[in-house]
Design a protein around this motif. Structure first.
Motif, PDB file in Angstrom:
ATOM      1  N   SER A   1     110.405  47.302  18.478  1.00  0.00           N
ATOM      2  CA  SER A   1     111.235  46.469  18.697  1.00  0.00           C
ATOM      3  C   SER A   1     112.571  46.700  18.138  1.00  0.00           C
ATOM      4  O   SER A   1     112.614  47.628  17.262  1.00  0.00           O
ATOM      5  N   PHE A   2     113.566  46.166  18.813  1.00  0.00           N
ATOM      6  CA  PHE A   2     114.950  46.605  18.250  1.00  0.00           C
ATOM      7  C   PHE A   2     115.931  45.346  18.227  1.00  0.00           C
ATOM      8  O   PHE A   2     116.340  44.939  19.381  1.00  0.00           O
ATOM      9  N   ASN A   3     115.793  44.885  16.987  1.00  0.00           N
ATOM     10  CA  ASN A   3     116.681  43.312  17.165  1.00  0.00           C
ATOM     11  C   ASN A   3     118.127  43.865  16.487  1.00  0.00           C
ATOM     12  O   ASN A   3     118.376  44.591  15.605  1.00  0.00           O
ATOM     13  N   ILE A   4     119.200  43.247  17.561  1.00  0.00           N
ATOM     14  CA  ILE A   4     120.498  43.892  17.228  1.00  0.00           C
ATOM     15  C   ILE A   4     121.333  42.588  16.913  1.00  0.00           C
ATOM     16  O   ILE A   4     121.259  41.292  17.683  1.00  0.00           O
ATOM     17  N   GLU A   5     122.287  42.492  16.106  1.00  0.00           N
ATOM     18  CA  GLU A   5     123.220  41.626  15.805  1.00  0.00           C
ATOM     19  C   GLU A   5     124.586  42.437  16.109  1.00  0.00           C
ATOM     20  O   GLU A   5     125.112  43.032  15.280  1.00  0.00           O
ATOM     21  N   TRP A   6     125.300  41.804  16.732  1.00  0.00           N
ATOM     22  CA  TRP A   6     126.854  42.132  17.145  1.00  0.00           C
ATOM     23  C   TRP A   6     128.021  41.479  16.282  1.00  0.00           C
ATOM     24  O   TRP A   6     127.965  40.240  15.967  1.00  0.00           O
ATOM     25  N   GLN A   7     128.822  42.281  15.697  1.00  0.00           N
ATOM     26  CA  GLN A   7     129.843  41.809  14.707  1.00  0.00           C
ATOM     27  C   GLN A   7     131.373  42.490  14.965  1.00  0.00           C
ATOM     28  O   GLN A   7     131.346  43.545  15.843  1.00  0.00           O
ATOM     29  N   GLU A   8     132.064  41.868  14.332  1.00  0.00           N
ATOM     30  CA  GLU A   8     133.482  42.815  14.269  1.00  0.00           C
ATOM     31  C   GLU A   8     133.432  43.755  13.276  1.00  0.00           C
ATOM     32  O   GLU A   8     132.814  43.728  12.240  1.00  0.00           O
ATOM     33  N   ALA A   9     133.969  44.823  13.716  1.00  0.00           N
ATOM     34  CA  ALA A   9     134.101  46.034  12.734  1.00  0.00           C
ATOM     35  C   ALA A   9     135.000  45.846  11.601  1.00  0.00           C
ATOM     36  O   ALA A   9     135.993  45.040  11.471  1.00  0.00           O
ATOM     37  N   THR A  10     134.618  46.262  10.284  1.00  0.00           N
ATOM     38  CA  THR A  10     135.366  45.965   9.110  1.00  0.00           C
ATOM     39  C   THR A  10     136.142  47.284   8.544  1.00  0.00           C
ATOM     40  O   THR A  10     137.110  47.292   7.918  1.00  0.00           O
ATOM     41  N   GLY A  11     135.558  48.350   9.418  1.00  0.00           N
ATOM     42  CA  GLY A  11     136.324  49.661   8.881  1.00  0.00           C
ATOM     43  C   GLY A  11     135.842  50.437   7.688  1.00  0.00           C
ATOM     44  O   GLY A  11     136.644  51.037   6.968  1.00  0.00           O
ATOM     45  N   GLU A  12     135.079  49.650   6.937  1.00  0.00           N
ATOM     46  CA  GLU A  12     134.524  50.183   5.760  1.00  0.00           C
ATOM     47  C   GLU A  12     133.872  51.479   5.720  1.00  0.00           C
ATOM     48  O   GLU A  12     133.601  52.004   4.504  1.00  0.00           O
ATOM     49  N   PHE A  13     133.425  52.141   6.543  1.00  0.00           N
ATOM     50  CA  PHE A  13     132.708  53.257   6.657  1.00  0.00           C
ATOM     51  C   PHE A  13     133.954  54.536   7.039  1.00  0.00           C
ATOM     52  O   PHE A  13     134.668  53.944   8.189  1.00  0.00           O
ATOM     53  N   THR A  14     133.834  55.607   6.695  1.00  0.00           N
ATOM     54  CA  THR A  14     134.551  56.766   7.082  1.00  0.00           C
ATOM     55  C   THR A  14     133.511  58.021   7.657  1.00  0.00           C
ATOM     56  O   THR A  14     134.161  58.621   8.601  1.00  0.00           O
ATOM     57  N   SER A  15     132.276  57.742   7.825  1.00  0.00           N
ATOM     58  CA  SER A  15     131.634  58.704   8.551  1.00  0.00           C
ATOM     59  C   SER A  15     130.024  58.019   8.717  1.00  0.00           C
ATOM     60  O   SER A  15     129.923  56.836   8.267  1.00  0.00           O
ATOM     61  N   PHE A  16     129.327  58.640   9.375  1.00  0.00           N
ATOM     62  CA  PHE A  16     127.750  58.059   9.252  1.00  0.00           C
ATOM     63  C   PHE A  16     126.890  58.873   8.479  1.00  0.00           C
ATOM     64  O   PHE A  16     126.788  60.104   8.402  1.00  0.00           O
TER      65      PHE A  16
END
Length: 235
Positions: free
Chosen positions: A71-86
């Motif tokens: 199962s793959f439960n997804i929630e879409w949100q607006e980006a916050t830009g808090e991350f610089t990389s993965f």
């Protein structure tokens, strides 16, 4: 820019699922993290363009040994830009060690399984190669037989040509003899024509001579009759 937060459940821990997610974000304009949850699930938070995020979801929502996302439960949100990389957020040291060991064992098992499949495929290919070589040998044998028959046919053809040459030689000899006979026949015809002409000329000469002799005899008889008549003797 968009952001999604997803929870993946199924066979997703201690099978390299986090590494797979990280691999799919490599060299792409996607930031965020992936981490294991105490529930046995995996959480993914990612930010990027909607197109890149949809492609990422499609590539990590997989069932491919040893990973099985049920199962793959997804929630879409607006980006916050808090991350610089993965990045991969590790758990405690013991969990990470066990996960790496399990992953290593899984990879080793998969490697052995792939090796066995490769060996089986190699054996099948060798069997097919042997079959092809056998067929090639059979074809070569048939080719040799055909060449032998061809040689026999050529020998017979040579014999027939020799006989034909002999027959042509005999025919030439017969034609030579026929030419000789025709030459003799021509000579005989020429002789016959000459003989006929000579006989014809001889007949004319004899006829003239006989005519003159008959005329002379007639004159002599006429003279004798005249003399007898003058002597008073009638004949």
């Amino acid at each position: 820019m968009r952001r999604f937060s997803a929870i993946a459940a199924g066979r997703v821990q201690r099978v390299g699922f986090r590494d797979q997610v990280y691999k799919e974000t490599f060299e792409k304009d996607i930031s965020g993290y992936v981490k294991n949850l105490d529930t046995g699930e995996v959480k993914i938070v990612a930010e990027g363009s909607e197109k890149d995020l949809l492609a990422l979801i499609d590539r990590i929502n997989i069932i491919r040994y040893p990973i099985a996302v049920k199962s793959f439960n997804i929630e879409w949100q607006e980006a916050t830009g808090e991350f610089t990389s993965f990045e991969i957020i590790p758990g405690d040291i013991h969990q990470e060690i066990f996960e790496r060991m399990d992953l290593a064992c899984t990879i080793m098992y998969q490697t052995l399984e792939n090796s066995e499949k490769s060996l089986k495929m190699q054996e099948q290919m060798l069997d097919k190669q042997d079959q092809m070589l056998d067929k090639q040998d059979q074809m070569l044998d048939k080719q040799d037989q055909m060449l032998d028959k061809q040689d026999q046919m050529l020998d017979k053809q040579d014999q027939m040509l020799d006989k034909q040459d002999q027959m042509l030689d005999k025919q030439d000899q017969m034609l030579d003899k026929q030419d000789q006979m025709l030459d003799k026949q021509d000579q005989m015809l020429e002789i016959g024509i000459e003989t006929k002409e000579e006989i014809t000329g001889l007949r004319r000469d004899i006829g003239k001579q006989l005519d003159e002799e008959f005329k002379e005899i007639k004159r002599d008889l006429a003279s004798i009759k005249g003399a007898l008549a003058r002597a008073g003797i009638n004949v």
